[in-house]
Design a protein around this motif. Structure first.
Motif, PDB file in Angstrom:
ATOM      1  N   ASP A 260       3.883 -10.118   8.849  1.00  0.00           N
ATOM      2  CA  ASP A 260       4.931  -9.148   9.175  1.00  0.00           C
ATOM      3  C   ASP A 260       5.266  -8.215   8.020  1.00  0.00           C
ATOM      4  OD1 ASP A 260       6.138 -11.012   7.543  1.00  0.00           O
ATOM      5  OD2 ASP A 260       7.877 -11.367   8.835  1.00  0.00           O
ATOM      6  N   ASP A 261       4.498  -8.243   6.940  1.00  0.00           N
ATOM      7  CA  ASP A 261       4.736  -7.319   5.828  1.00  0.00           C
ATOM      8  C   ASP A 261       4.277  -5.911   6.201  1.00  0.00           C
ATOM      9  OD1 ASP A 261       5.951  -8.944   3.903  1.00  0.00           O
ATOM     10  OD2 ASP A 261       4.033  -9.772   3.258  1.00  0.00           O
ATOM     11  N   GLU A 262       4.855  -4.917   5.533  1.00  0.00           N
ATOM     12  CA  GLU A 262       4.518  -3.527   5.833  1.00  0.00           C
ATOM     13  C   GLU A 262       3.065  -3.226   5.477  1.00  0.00           C
ATOM     14  OE1 GLU A 262       7.002  -1.012   3.526  1.00  0.00           O
ATOM     15  OE2 GLU A 262       6.758  -2.185   1.701  1.00  0.00           O
ATOM     16  N   GLN A 263       2.543  -2.165   6.086  1.00  0.00           N
ATOM     17  CA  GLN A 263       1.132  -1.832   5.975  1.00  0.00           C
ATOM     18  C   GLN A 263       0.695  -1.614   4.527  1.00  0.00           C
ATOM     19  OE1 GLN A 263      -0.074   1.646   8.151  1.00  0.00           O
ATOM     20  NE2 GLN A 263      -2.259   1.227   7.913  1.00  0.00           N
ATOM     21  N   GLN A 264       1.530  -0.988   3.725  1.00  0.00           N
ATOM     22  CA  GLN A 264       1.147  -0.728   2.332  1.00  0.00           C
ATOM     23  C   GLN A 264       0.904  -2.017   1.561  1.00  0.00           C
ATOM     24  OE1 GLN A 264       4.541   2.107   1.698  1.00  0.00           O
ATOM     25  NE2 GLN A 264       3.054   3.132   0.377  1.00  0.00           N
ATOM     26  N   PHE A 265       1.694  -3.047   1.881  1.00  0.00           N
ATOM     27  CA  PHE A 265       1.489  -4.343   1.229  1.00  0.00           C
ATOM     28  C   PHE A 265       0.251  -5.023   1.813  1.00  0.00           C
ATOM     29  CE2 PHE A 265       3.872  -8.383  -0.350  1.00  0.00           C
ATOM     30  CZ  PHE A 265       3.285  -8.244  -1.600  1.00  0.00           C
ATOM     31  N   GLN A 266       0.032  -4.865   3.104  1.00  0.00           N
ATOM     32  CA  GLN A 266      -1.129  -5.477   3.755  1.00  0.00           C
ATOM     33  C   GLN A 266      -2.436  -4.980   3.137  1.00  0.00           C
ATOM     34  OE1 GLN A 266      -1.245  -7.850   6.021  1.00  0.00           O
ATOM     35  NE2 GLN A 266       0.868  -7.949   6.725  1.00  0.00           N
ATOM     36  N   ILE A 267      -2.448  -3.731   2.714  1.00  0.00           N
ATOM     37  CA  ILE A 267      -3.660  -3.169   2.112  1.00  0.00           C
ATOM     38  C   ILE A 267      -4.057  -3.938   0.853  1.00  0.00           C
ATOM     39  CG2 ILE A 267      -4.574  -1.108   0.932  1.00  0.00           C
ATOM     40  CD1 ILE A 267      -2.916   0.570   2.904  1.00  0.00           C
ATOM     41  N   LEU A 268      -3.078  -4.521   0.170  1.00  0.00           N
ATOM     42  CA  LEU A 268      -3.351  -5.257  -1.069  1.00  0.00           C
ATOM     43  C   LEU A 268      -3.768  -6.704  -0.817  1.00  0.00           C
ATOM     44  CD1 LEU A 268      -0.342  -4.096  -3.305  1.00  0.00           C
ATOM     45  CD2 LEU A 268      -2.617  -3.066  -3.071  1.00  0.00           C
ATOM     46  N   ARG A 269      -3.776  -7.127   0.423  1.00  0.00           N
ATOM     47  CA  ARG A 269      -4.013  -8.552   0.732  1.00  0.00           C
ATOM     48  C   ARG A 269      -5.407  -8.984   0.289  1.00  0.00           C
ATOM     49  NH1 ARG A 269      -6.330 -11.082   4.752  1.00  0.00           N
ATOM     50  NH2 ARG A 269      -6.461  -9.228   6.086  1.00  0.00           N
ATOM     51  N   ARG A 270      -5.449 -10.124  -0.429  1.00  0.00           N
ATOM     52  CA  ARG A 270      -6.713 -10.678  -0.909  1.00  0.00           C
ATOM     53  C   ARG A 270      -6.935 -12.110  -0.445  1.00  0.00           C
ATOM     54  NH1 ARG A 270      -7.113  -9.816  -7.227  1.00  0.00           N
ATOM     55  NH2 ARG A 270      -9.134 -10.758  -6.807  1.00  0.00           N
ATOM     56  N   GLN A 271      -6.047 -12.602   0.396  1.00  0.00           N
ATOM     57  CA  GLN A 271      -6.190 -13.972   0.891  1.00  0.00           C
ATOM     58  C   GLN A 271      -5.619 -14.048   2.305  1.00  0.00           C
ATOM     59  OE1 GLN A 271      -4.112 -16.427  -1.951  1.00  0.00           O
ATOM     60  NE2 GLN A 271      -2.155 -15.491  -1.550  1.00  0.00           N
ATOM     61  N   PRO A 272      -6.033 -15.048   3.086  1.00  0.00           N
ATOM     62  CA  PRO A 272      -5.682 -15.066   4.517  1.00  0.00           C
ATOM     63  C   PRO A 272      -4.299 -15.642   4.823  1.00  0.00           C
ATOM     64  CG  PRO A 272      -7.141 -16.896   4.032  1.00  0.00           C
ATOM     65  CD  PRO A 272      -6.987 -16.130   2.746  1.00  0.00           C
ATOM     66  N   THR A 273      -3.308 -15.293   4.026  1.00  0.00           N
ATOM     67  CA  THR A 273      -1.960 -15.830   4.226  1.00  0.00           C
ATOM     68  C   THR A 273      -1.245 -15.183   5.403  1.00  0.00           C
ATOM     69  OG1 THR A 273      -1.299 -14.293   2.460  1.00  0.00           O
ATOM     70  CG2 THR A 273      -1.584 -16.606   1.859  1.00  0.00           C
ATOM     71  N   HIS A 274      -1.904 -14.238   6.059  1.00  0.00           N
ATOM     72  CA  HIS A 274      -1.333 -13.579   7.241  1.00  0.00           C
ATOM     73  C   HIS A 274      -1.655 -14.349   8.527  1.00  0.00           C
ATOM     74  CE1 HIS A 274      -5.490 -12.550   7.380  1.00  0.00           C
ATOM     75  NE2 HIS A 274      -5.379 -11.825   8.474  1.00  0.00           N
ATOM     76  N   ARG A 275      -2.500 -15.367   8.434  1.00  0.00           N
ATOM     77  CA  ARG A 275      -2.968 -16.056   9.632  1.00  0.00           C
ATOM     78  C   ARG A 275      -1.857 -16.879  10.282  1.00  0.00           C
ATOM     79  NH1 ARG A 275      -8.554 -15.393  11.239  1.00  0.00           N
ATOM     80  NH2 ARG A 275      -8.165 -17.331  12.350  1.00  0.00           N
ATOM     81  N   PRO A 276      -1.878 -16.996  11.613  1.00  0.00           N
ATOM     82  CA  PRO A 276      -0.909 -17.874  12.290  1.00  0.00           C
ATOM     83  C   PRO A 276      -1.026 -19.304  11.775  1.00  0.00           C
ATOM     84  CG  PRO A 276      -2.047 -16.480  13.885  1.00  0.00           C
ATOM     85  CD  PRO A 276      -2.751 -16.287  12.575  1.00  0.00           C
ATOM     86  N   GLY A 277       0.099 -19.878  11.407  1.00  0.00           N
ATOM     87  CA  GLY A 277       0.109 -21.229  10.848  1.00  0.00           C
ATOM     88  C   GLY A 277       0.353 -21.253   9.350  1.00  0.00           C
ATOM     89  N   LEU A 279       2.305 -20.676   5.963  1.00  0.00           N
ATOM     90  CA  LEU A 279       3.723 -20.649   5.638  1.00  0.00           C
ATOM     91  C   LEU A 279       4.135 -19.244   5.220  1.00  0.00           C
ATOM     92  CD1 LEU A 279       3.064 -23.743   5.486  1.00  0.00           C
ATOM     93  CD2 LEU A 279       4.781 -23.883   3.677  1.00  0.00           C
ATOM     94  N   SER A 280       5.370 -18.900   5.483  1.00  0.00           N
ATOM     95  CA  SER A 280       5.926 -17.663   4.930  1.00  0.00           C
ATOM     96  C   SER A 280       6.239 -17.897   3.452  1.00  0.00           C
ATOM     97  CB  SER A 280       7.207 -17.287   5.677  1.00  0.00           C
ATOM     98  OG  SER A 280       8.219 -18.245   5.414  1.00  0.00           O
ATOM     99  N   ARG A 281       6.530 -16.836   2.726  1.00  0.00           N
ATOM    100  CA  ARG A 281       6.888 -16.996   1.314  1.00  0.00           C
ATOM    101  C   ARG A 281       8.116 -17.895   1.164  1.00  0.00           C
ATOM    102  NH1 ARG A 281       5.080 -11.634   1.487  1.00  0.00           N
ATOM    103  NH2 ARG A 281       7.159 -10.871   2.048  1.00  0.00           N
TER     104      ARG A 281
END
Length: 354
Positions: A260-277, A279-281
């Motif tokens: 649920d992070d904004e697109q600009q932050f998503q562009i920096l993603r380097r690991q699959p922490t966005h996957r269902p299941g 944990l949130s921060r």
């Protein structure tokens, strides 16, 4: 079957002298035969990591980047010595096979270690790696557990207590990273002065002194290909030291980008922490506190510190690209990334009740 993490073709300008590598390897391990096959791991934007194969025997060589590097950065000898000291009490560290401080070999310090053959989760799950939401959560908890385990290692028992400088770790980090940013700033990047001032004003006392990794994230963890819930290795110990465990967790959370992070932050993603299941921060902090026994009322400071530190690391790399010290096109947008992180830090500061 999920693919075991493999090296790829070497990036232009980052080739190694295969003959020099071969001579060094056979001096360290006379039983080796044939010529080495050398490839490069695609991950990482700092130190360079290569896979060196002799038939079915596989090793990993780590060296600093080419070009001008900051003083005291990319200390290969220190990293290897830290790993050797940790290995007996933290089995997830690769075994160090040989260390080289003779610059006549490759023009730099480097070391060779065992290769953990396994799965590494980079930006997304690799092909063939599919987990249910419940299994993704289980994997996530197992990875966090390894950070908790590291923070419970006795620095004295490992002989690493000499790395620490005593109380004041938090203060040293804020001062140190602020100085590094000011030295690495380019004219197209914001000054971060408001962020640095807030961090300096809100510094807590150290909560503890323990062994910390300083770059603990999914793409530095190796999973057992036969049991992907099992962590068999933790990599990249360059910045390991004795310090505050919550600062270490803050560093990790800077890379923990949620669905649920904004697109600009998503562009920096380097690991699959966005996957269902996953944990949130907030859930990571809650779980870590429960497992570690540490208690803190608000995690704002550590989260903002982690993002600022990440911005400095990105800016240091961008500085090299900006001044033509590296031609790696991956770094061309790092200035934009640093500017975004300044805005993100400021929003968190504005929302903080500290």
């Amino acid at each position: 079957m999920t693919q075991i993490d493999q090296a790829v073709d070497i990036r232009e300008g980052e080739e190694l002298d295969a003959g020099a590598v071969d001579r060094f390897m056979k001096q360290a391990m006379p039983e080796l035969e044939g010529e080495p096959s050398i490839r490069q791991y695609p991950g990482g934007a700092s130190n360079l990591t290569y896979q060196v194969d002799y038939g079915d025997r596989s090793f990993v060589l780590r060296r600093p980047p080419f070009g001008h590097i900051a003083k005291s950065a990319h200390d290969m000898l220190r990293e290897a010595k830290v790993m050797r000291a940790l290995k007996p009490v933290y089995p997830y560290v690769p075994e160090i096979i040989a260390i080289c401080d003779d610059h006549d070999v490759l023009g730099c310090d480097f070391y060779v270690m065992e290769r953990f053959k396994g799965i590494i989760l980079r930006q997304d799950f690799p092909k063939g790696f599919e987990l249910s939401e419940a299994d993704t959560r289980r994997l996530c908890l197992n990875v966090i557990d390894k950070l908790v385990d590291l923070h419970k290692v006795d620095p004295v028992a490992t002989g690493l207590d000499h790395l620490g400088k005593g109380p004041g770790y938090v203060q040293r980090q804020i001062g140190g990273w602020s100085n590094r940013f000011r030295k690495a700033r380019t004219e197209d990047v914001g000054d971060f002065e408001a962020v640095m001032s807030w961090l300096d004003d809100k510094m807590p006392e150290d909560i503890a002194q323990c062994v910390i990794h300083n770059d603990f994230r999914f793409d530095n963890v190796v999973l057992n290909p036969d049991n992907p819930f099992e962590v068999v290795g933790v990599l990249d110990w360059e910045m390991a030291t004795i310090g505050d465990p919550l600062m270490d967790l803050g560093n990790s959370l800077a890379y923990w980008i949620q669905a649920d992070d904004e697109q600009q932050f998503q562009i920096l993603r380097r690991q699959p922490t966005h996957r269902p299941g996953m944990l949130s921060r907030d859930e990571v902090v809650e779980y870590y506190m429960e497992k570690s026994g540490y208690v803190v009322d608000r995690f704002d400071f550590y989260e903002i510190y982690g993002l600022f530190r990440l911005a400095v690391i990105i800016q240091q790399i961008y500085y090299r690209y900006y001044h033509g010290q590296t031609q790696d096109k991956r770094f061309a947008m790092f200035g934009h990334a640093a500017n975004y992180l300044e805005k993100r830090c400021q929003r968190l500061i504005d929302a903080s009740t500290l």
